[in-house]
Design a protein around this motif. Structure first.
Motif, PDB file in Angstrom:
ATOM      1  N   ARG A  90       0.828  -1.210   0.000  1.00 23.37           N
ATOM      2  CA  ARG A  90       0.000   0.000   0.000  1.00 23.37           C
ATOM      3  C   ARG A  90       0.862   1.259   0.000  1.00 23.37           C
ATOM      4  O   ARG A  90       0.564   2.228  -0.686  1.00 23.37           O
ATOM      5  CB  ARG A  90      -0.949   0.008   1.199  1.00 23.37           C
ATOM      6  N   SER A  94       2.632   1.670  -3.381  1.00 18.25           N
ATOM      7  CA  SER A  94       1.670   2.141  -4.375  1.00 18.25           C
ATOM      8  C   SER A  94       1.361   3.623  -4.173  1.00 18.25           C
ATOM      9  O   SER A  94       1.317   4.398  -5.137  1.00 18.25           O
ATOM     10  CB  SER A  94       0.356   1.358  -4.273  1.00 18.25           C
ATOM     11  N   ALA A  95       1.134   4.016  -2.919  1.00 20.54           N
ATOM     12  CA  ALA A  95       0.811   5.425  -2.633  1.00 20.54           C
ATOM     13  C   ALA A  95       1.955   6.319  -3.086  1.00 20.54           C
ATOM     14  O   ALA A  95       1.737   7.381  -3.691  1.00 20.54           O
ATOM     15  CB  ALA A  95       0.541   5.618  -1.137  1.00 20.54           C
ATOM     16  N   ARG A 151      -5.209   2.682  -6.768  1.00 22.14           N
ATOM     17  CA  ARG A 151      -4.559   1.801  -5.800  1.00 22.14           C
ATOM     18  C   ARG A 151      -5.391   0.563  -5.512  1.00 22.14           C
ATOM     19  O   ARG A 151      -4.847  -0.528  -5.341  1.00 22.14           O
ATOM     20  CB  ARG A 151      -4.225   2.516  -4.498  1.00 22.14           C
ATOM     21  N   SER A 200       0.214   1.069 -13.134  1.00 19.58           N
ATOM     22  CA  SER A 200      -0.749   2.167 -12.925  1.00 19.58           C
ATOM     23  C   SER A 200      -0.952   2.950 -14.217  1.00 19.58           C
ATOM     24  O   SER A 200      -2.055   3.421 -14.493  1.00 19.58           O
ATOM     25  CB  SER A 200      -0.324   3.070 -11.760  1.00 19.58           C
TER      26      SER A 200
END
Lengths: 237, 237
Positions: free
Chosen positions: B58, B61-62, B81, B153
């Motif tokens: 997480r 990804s952030a 996300r 992404s």
């Protein structure tokens, strides 16, 4: 980086209060943004940093739990972490560091007392995000924050009145839906030994999430909450 | 650290496949544990590492989203996300690195094809956890994993057929409840210009989470999904 030298001085005071000795690596514009409420600007505010900071908080918590309680189950990790990352805990951290003093927002927002907790929790996460992104690492966070997380998790575990899974379940339902779970608890008469037992069901949004049985009402509700909490976390942990 | 030299050789092959040039800092016992399914041992398995790895994923990804799409809204961050961290995406990563070859589990478990995706997603997260805990930093993760997250992404954003919020909402409801949201979509006749419009409601667990209107059924459903997704994420992002 920040135009107003008074503001930068203020933020330096905050960073020292956090316990950061080496402040050279702090990105002051990011920290300033972390303390800018959306009522000031729809785009230049703490929301993106809060998104990053939420993940920083979860990882820092996971790491502390892993390093401190290696023999515990993942269910216990998840239960403690859900309290660590709850608004209630974050507001305690924010109040300890007097974050409200540094948060820039519209006067009309500041008067809105009911939003205080979520503002402070959001800003606290945004500060974590700003410090993380200052170095793209945990370098400015772990030295002061890991001991605090460790102390808080010890507190949570040692609290004799802690209703671990009930608290954890409530933190989750309130955090995600702003609603409380409902417990339905009944006595079961036990002809064998005169002692009554209790059976408790916990319901949320018209769904039964768990059932527990115990010698006291509390024990039965804890059991139901535990079942519910493990159910909702089985995929998200 | 690992008793079986063949196993350590295997894991070295995997780490090289990930693209890690400097493997000296890898904690091989942790990596071995990350690839040990709970069917082998109730306590010595990948679950705790998966708990840490989920948080690593997480945060990574952030960070990638923040650094790549600084002008996007937090809602868009959250939508991308939720796809990045979904089992579906994690299985793609796991398959790319042929993780299944390295995963130790009981033969009866391996035959259970329906659990394959969640096993591989869990193991992939556990590998991230093991690499993070090898140095207590992102040092062994970001060099190979950040480019992959960035590429994925971009793919998610550029996919012309991507139904961003519908996918994101579905990933969330399946991830948390193993249930799909229900769309109820109707035509609205428009007397002014002969063109019909559509109105869509999305329901989950007997609650209406969002409504959307559009010139096509798809557009209306996307609108409803967007409203629902932003609603459920307003407190958790």
């Amino acid at each position: 980086m920040i135009k107003d030298p008074r503001r930068e001085k203020e933020l330096q005071k905050l960073v020292k209060r956090l316990g950061l000795l080496d402040t050279k690596k702090v990105n002051w514009s990011l920290l300033n943004l972390a303390l800018t409420h959306p009522s000031i600007s729809q785009t230049e505010n703490y929301q993106q940093l809060e998104f990053v900071g939420d993940a920083v908080l979860r990882l820092a918590s996971a790491e502390v739990l892993y390093n401190t309680y290696k023999t515990e189950s993942v269910g216990e990790f998840a239960a403690i972490r859900s309290i660590l990352v709850s608004d209630r805990t974050l507001v305690q951290f924010a109040d300890y560091y007097e974050i409200e003093e540094y948060l820039i927002m519209k006067e009309s927002t500041a008067k809105h007392k009911i939003g205080r907790n979520s503002r402070l929790a959001d800003a606290f996460e945004a500060i974590l995000g700003a410090l993380y992104l200052s170095t793209n690492s945990m370098e400015l966070i772990k030295p002061w924050f890991a001991p605090i997380l460790k102390k808080k998790s010890t507190e949570i575990r040692q609290d004799p009145t802690r209703h671990n899974y009930k608290d954890a379940l409530q933190a989750w339902t309130q955090g995600n839906y702003k609603e409380l779970p409902i417990y339905q608890t009944q006595t079961i008469s036990n002809s064998q030994d005169d002692h009554n037992s209790f059976i408790s069901e916990v319901w949320f949004q018209k769904k039964k999430l768990g059932t527990g049985i115990g010698k006291t009402k509390k024990e039965a509700e804890q059991g139901a909450a535990k079942e519910a909490f493990l159910l909702i976390n089985q995929d998200s942990i």
